[in-house]
Design a protein around this motif. Structure first.
Motif, PDB file in Angstrom:
ATOM      1  N   TRP B 139       0.819  -1.220   0.000  1.00 45.09           N
ATOM      2  CA  TRP B 139       0.000   0.000   0.000  1.00 45.09           C
ATOM      3  C   TRP B 139       0.853   1.270   0.000  1.00 45.09           C
ATOM      4  N   ALA B 140       1.905   1.270   0.809  1.00 44.71           N
ATOM      5  CA  ALA B 140       2.734   2.486   0.850  1.00 44.71           C
ATOM      6  C   ALA B 140       3.806   2.464  -0.235  1.00 44.71           C
ATOM      7  N   GLU B 141       3.962   1.300  -0.872  1.00 46.74           N
ATOM      8  CA  GLU B 141       4.927   1.138  -1.958  1.00 46.74           C
ATOM      9  C   GLU B 141       6.346   1.482  -1.518  1.00 46.74           C
ATOM     10  N   LEU B 142       6.680   1.056  -0.305  1.00 41.74           N
ATOM     11  CA  LEU B 142       8.051   1.229   0.165  1.00 41.74           C
ATOM     12  C   LEU B 142       8.903   0.055  -0.305  1.00 41.74           C
ATOM     13  N   SER B 143      10.160   0.325  -0.535  1.00 42.30           N
ATOM     14  CA  SER B 143      11.111  -0.740  -0.865  1.00 42.30           C
ATOM     15  C   SER B 143      11.465  -1.508   0.410  1.00 42.30           C
ATOM     16  N   TYR B 144      12.125  -2.650   0.244  1.00 42.35           N
ATOM     17  CA  TYR B 144      12.553  -3.400   1.430  1.00 42.35           C
ATOM     18  C   TYR B 144      13.399  -2.513   2.351  1.00 42.35           C
ATOM     19  N   ALA B 145      14.315  -1.791   1.734  1.00 45.34           N
ATOM     20  CA  ALA B 145      15.211  -0.963   2.543  1.00 45.34           C
ATOM     21  C   ALA B 145      14.443   0.133   3.275  1.00 45.34           C
ATOM     22  N   GLU B 146      13.439   0.668   2.590  1.00 44.57           N
ATOM     23  CA  GLU B 146      12.644   1.722   3.226  1.00 44.57           C
ATOM     24  C   GLU B 146      11.793   1.168   4.363  1.00 44.57           C
ATOM     25  N   VAL B 147      11.235  -0.025   4.158  1.00 47.35           N
ATOM     26  CA  VAL B 147      10.472  -0.651   5.242  1.00 47.35           C
ATOM     27  C   VAL B 147      11.404  -0.918   6.430  1.00 47.35           C
ATOM     28  N   ALA B 148      12.603  -1.378   6.108  1.00 44.56           N
ATOM     29  CA  ALA B 148      13.568  -1.652   7.178  1.00 44.56           C
ATOM     30  C   ALA B 148      13.857  -0.380   7.968  1.00 44.56           C
ATOM     31  N   ALA B 149      14.044   0.720   7.256  1.00 41.05           N
ATOM     32  CA  ALA B 149      14.310   1.992   7.937  1.00 41.05           C
ATOM     33  C   ALA B 149      13.089   2.444   8.726  1.00 41.05           C
ATOM     34  N   ALA B 150      11.914   2.245   8.140  1.00 44.66           N
ATOM     35  CA  ALA B 150      10.688   2.722   8.794  1.00 44.66           C
ATOM     36  C   ALA B 150      10.418   1.977  10.085  1.00 44.66           C
ATOM     37  N   LEU B 151      10.661   0.675  10.075  1.00 46.08           N
ATOM     38  CA  LEU B 151      10.316  -0.148  11.235  1.00 46.08           C
ATOM     39  C   LEU B 151      11.532  -0.487  12.098  1.00 46.08           C
ATOM     40  N   HIS B 152      12.684   0.050  11.729  1.00 39.58           N
ATOM     41  CA  HIS B 152      13.923  -0.227  12.476  1.00 39.58           C
ATOM     42  C   HIS B 152      14.197  -1.730  12.524  1.00 39.58           C
ATOM     43  N   LEU B 153      14.129  -2.343  11.363  1.00 40.18           N
ATOM     44  CA  LEU B 153      14.385  -3.780  11.258  1.00 40.18           C
ATOM     45  C   LEU B 153      15.528  -4.004  10.279  1.00 40.18           C
ATOM     46  N   PRO B 154      16.246  -5.107  10.421  1.00 47.77           N
ATOM     47  CA  PRO B 154      17.206  -5.466   9.370  1.00 47.77           C
ATOM     48  C   PRO B 154      16.455  -5.794   8.079  1.00 47.77           C
ATOM     49  N   VAL B 155      17.096  -5.526   6.960  1.00 46.47           N
ATOM     50  CA  VAL B 155      16.441  -5.796   5.676  1.00 46.47           C
ATOM     51  C   VAL B 155      16.098  -7.273   5.559  1.00 46.47           C
ATOM     52  N   GLY B 156      16.952  -8.134   6.087  1.00 44.20           N
ATOM     53  CA  GLY B 156      16.689  -9.573   6.014  1.00 44.20           C
ATOM     54  C   GLY B 156      15.400  -9.940   6.733  1.00 44.20           C
ATOM     55  N   THR B 157      15.136  -9.268   7.838  1.00 43.85           N
ATOM     56  CA  THR B 157      13.900  -9.545   8.575  1.00 43.85           C
ATOM     57  C   THR B 157      12.692  -9.086   7.774  1.00 43.85           C
ATOM     58  N   VAL B 158      12.834  -7.950   7.116  1.00 41.24           N
ATOM     59  CA  VAL B 158      11.746  -7.462   6.268  1.00 41.24           C
ATOM     60  C   VAL B 158      11.449  -8.485   5.186  1.00 41.24           C
ATOM     61  N   ARG B 159      12.516  -8.964   4.549  1.00 40.51           N
ATOM     62  CA  ARG B 159      12.337  -9.915   3.453  1.00 40.51           C
ATOM     63  C   ARG B 159      11.654 -11.190   3.962  1.00 40.51           C
TER      64      ARG B 159
END
Lengths: 308, 196
Positions: B139-159
């Motif tokens: 919905w927000a069309e964030l990239s993995y890296a952006e989601v990681a930054a937004a939620l303070h998560l490692p990119v691997g966790t986002v994936r």
């Protein structure tokens, strides 16, 4: 249709557009009631200048030296900060600071970050005008002996004696801190706090300043102090019942990070009602915190505009 | 001390400009998750929180958008039970209570979108962390890296959360998969848990 596309289309008919009432509420909550970081109003500035260091009608009685707990805590602070390495910045580097707060006329302290870059040698100052937040306005500063540059502070601090009594005597004589008037305890407290508020100091000097503060009569520690303007917990080094020029008693607090002992700000609270600073001064009520600031960031960078 | 007479300071960034640039997007994201009224409140809360923590925003970031969506997601987490209840009500009845905040003819939607009812079930059964990641991507069309930054998560966790969420959604939507009754709130969710 794949699963992600299905999710994308789920409730996709939701319209775009936040109601104007939301915008109004946000801007009402984020617009400062008054300038906090520009020059203080003249009357308030005069009141502040007088209030913070001048001789009071009610002289602070010479009390005991700093409490044993204050001495212990400040000793730990000295040990902690002495371990830091703080190389002298180059003259062409800049000190970036983000500070919240300032003096208040009685209203709440607005959470308005004031950002500015001061060239280490004090020759230039930069900030961003409010109507062009991405622009940077760099101005050359006139040499003003009454306002030491970061470099002058650093170099003078490096020359301070290590022994507390000698250090305090040197601060009194040195003309660095702008704290004329007041009892000796008030003057010494203010001078040390002003020095500790400098963003870049040699580590040994910062440690020595904590040791010296521990010898100032009346200094105590408040480990349960009110949080700073950002809501973060602080350790307060307090000088209570300190009179201003009008004789009004104030509580002055140096706010430190409780873990690192880094300087986080100052707070001044009136202990009784009255007028600070004479006829054109500031009316305060008992318990009113009329000055508070919180340093959110203080770092050395290579050019104005940099924040890291 | 020097503090009562500080050096000249700048005023804050033009916050109205930041609001105007991002508020509609943030509001629509929250509206799709929680409906209009809650979205109004949380949009205001998001921007006031952003203003108050402006010094913590990474000025080297290309955009404040991921940061704002992260704040919005964190605020939405406090309404997790309500969000799940709305999804389950949609799945059960065919009427989407969230969409009723913007659509006029609720009856028209009852018979429509059987697939959406299953999707609502699937979304309701995701963990809160999986749902956050999936909706920030979709919905927000964030990239993995952006989601990681937004939620303070490692990119691997986002994936991994996204993969898990998509797998669950696919399983729920697979033809032949028997739909089970919408399960009641678990005790953990009822306490506000279920942090994926």
């Amino acid at each position: 249709m794949d699963d992600l596309t299905l999710v994308r289309e789920f409730r996709a008919d939701a319209p775009l557009g936040a109601p104007s009432a939301v915008r109004d509420a946000v801007l009402a909550a984020t617009t400062p009631r008054a300038r906090r970081f520009g020059p203080l109003p003249t009357a308030l500035a005069a009141a502040a200048a007088v209030a913070v260091g001048a001789v009071g009608v009610l002289a602070l009685q010479a009390g005991p030296a700093a409490s044993p707990s204050a001495a212990a805590v400040l000793g730990r602070a000295a040990t902690a900060v002495a371990a830091d390495q703080v190389p002298r910045p180059r003259d062409d580097q800049w000190v970036f600071e983000t500070v919240y707060g300032g003096a208040t006329d009685g209203g709440p302290f607005a959470m308005v970050p004031g950002e500015g870059w001061t060239r280490f040698d004090g020759t230039q100052y930069a900030d961003a005008p409010s109507d062009h937040p991405r622009a940077l306005h760099v101005q050359h500063l006139q040499d003003d002996p009454s306002v030491p540059s970061p470099a002058e502070w650093y170099d003078a601090a490096a020359r301070l004696p290590h022994e507390p009594a000698a250090l305090l005597a040197a601060l009194r004589a040195g003309g660095l801190a702008d704290v004329d008037g007041g009892t000796e305890a008030v003057r010494d407290f203010e001078a040390v706090v002003e020095a500790l508020g400098q963003p870049v100091l040699p580590a040994t000097a910062r440690a020595d300043l904590f040791d010296a503060l521990a010898t100032v009569p009346g200094v105590t520690i408040d480990a349960d102090a009110e949080p700073d303007l950002l809501g973060d917990p602080v350790l307060a080094v307090t000088l209570d019942r300190a009179p201003d020029a009008s004789g009004l008693l104030s509580r002055r607090e140096l706010l430190l990070d409780p873990d690192t002992y880094a300087y986080r700000g100052v707070r001044v609270t009136a202990l009784e009602g009255g007028r600070i600073g004479g006829a054109k001064g500031l009316d305060v009520t008992a318990g009113q915190t009329w000055y508070e600031d919180t340093v959110a960031d203080a770092v050395v960078v290579d050019r104005p505009g940099q924040r890291h | 001390m020097s503090t009562p007479n500080p050096p000249p300071r700048s005023e804050p960034p033009a916050f109205a400009e930041i609001y105007d640039r991002y508020a509609d997007d943030v509001h629509r994201y929250l509206r799709r998750r929680l409906g209009g009224d809650v979205a109004d409140d949380l949009t205001a809360d998001t921007f006031v929180a952003a203003f108050r923590s402006w010094s913590r925003f990474d000025p080297t970031a290309e955009s404040a958008r991921p940061w704002l969506f992260g704040i919005a997601s964190n605020l939405a987490a406090k309404h997790r039970r309500s969000e799940v209840r709305g999804l389950r009500a949609y799945a059960r009845s065919g009427v989407d209570p969230v969409a009723s905040s913007w659509a006029e003819a609720a009856d028209d939607r009852v018979s429509a979108q059987a697939m959406n009812r299953e999707l609502a079930t699937a979304l309701s059964e995701l963990s809160a962390g999986e749902r956050d990641v999936l909706l920030l991507v979709a919905w927000a069309e964030l990239s993995y890296a952006e989601v990681a930054a937004a939620l303070h998560l490692p990119v691997g966790t986002v994936r991994s959360r996204l993969n898990r969420a998509r797998r669950k959604v696919r399983t729920t939507l697979s033809p032949g998969t028997e739909r089970v009754a919408v399960r009641p709130l678990t005790a953990l969710e009822a306490r506000g848990g279920n942090h994926g």
